[in-house]
Design an enzyme around this catalytic site. Structure first.
Site: not given
Length: 228
Positions: A16, A18
């Site tokens: 991922d 952020d």
């Protein structure tokens, strides 16, 4: 005498963005503050917005403007994305230990890439700011495909594009939908406890394969979940 095979890093790792690789909350709060200023409202504290960042733009706008009805707020998302694009990369930094972790993966021959729910056009603007143009092997955004996390499709397509079977990849994320997507894709997962979480979130209930406190722990091959 039996030969003990050395513990190795995974063949491939998908991340991922952020809250996992990038502490982008300062850019996000700059975008929110621009929206609040247009409405003659004071800036929002970073500590108030940070827990909502991994939940996406709608969640951040809702946190910043809780008094506004949801059916009205939903029309504000394009404004938020435009404001964020103006702030993109100005204040965000890698989480401590991320750069060393990625370097260790690369040195071992591990392929790595990014699967994020951030719109692809924004994610692609972040990559050169970080100097990852030739390092990140694949990038899937939240609007790249017909589905986004927690659906497994983005992870499955990312694995296909780098030519690695899902069961030979590990997915690393800081939100429950990351772990749900990984499990549905048949991909071992790492819960990034250093990321963004609401007070009521319980990462132990997400059923990730391992939970890791800091990126630096992932410098050890034995800290990663076992792949095929």
């Amino acid at each position: 005498m039996a030969v003990v095979e050395a513990v190795k890093f995974p063949k491939a790792v998908l991340f991922d963005l952020d809250g996992t690789l990038l502490d982008s909350a300062p850019d996000m709060v700059a975008a929110i503050d621009a929206m609040r200023a247009r409405r003659n409202q004071p800036p929002m504290a970073l500590t108030e917005l940070r827990p909502h960042v991994s939940k996406g733009g709608r969640a951040m706008v809702a946190a910043a403007f809780p008094e506004v009805p949801e059916d009205e707020r939903q029309h504000w998302l394009p404004e938020f994305l435009d404001s964020y694009e103006q702030a993109l990369g100005r204040h965000s930094v890698l989480f401590d230990g991320v750069d060393a972790m990625l370097a260790a993966l690369e040195q071992s021959g591990c392929i790595w890439g990014i699967v994020t729910n951030k719109p692809e056009y924004l994610a692609r603007q972040v990559i050169p700011v970080l100097g990852w143009e030739t390092r990140c092997a694949v990038l899937i955004g939240g609007d790249t495909l017909s589905e986004r996390k927690p659906h497994p499709l983005p992870l499955l397509v990312a694995a296909e594009r780098i030519g690695v079977a899902p069961e030979d990849c590990v997915y690393v994320g800081d939100d429950e939908r990351d772990i749900v997507a990984a499990r549905a894709a048949g991909m071992p997962s790492v819960v990034a406890l250093w990321g963004y979480r609401l007070d009521g979130d319980d990462p132990s209930a997400w059923q990730g394969d391992v939970m890791i406190e800091t990126p630096s722990e992932l410098l050890r091959p034995d800290a990663w979940p076992v792949t095929r």
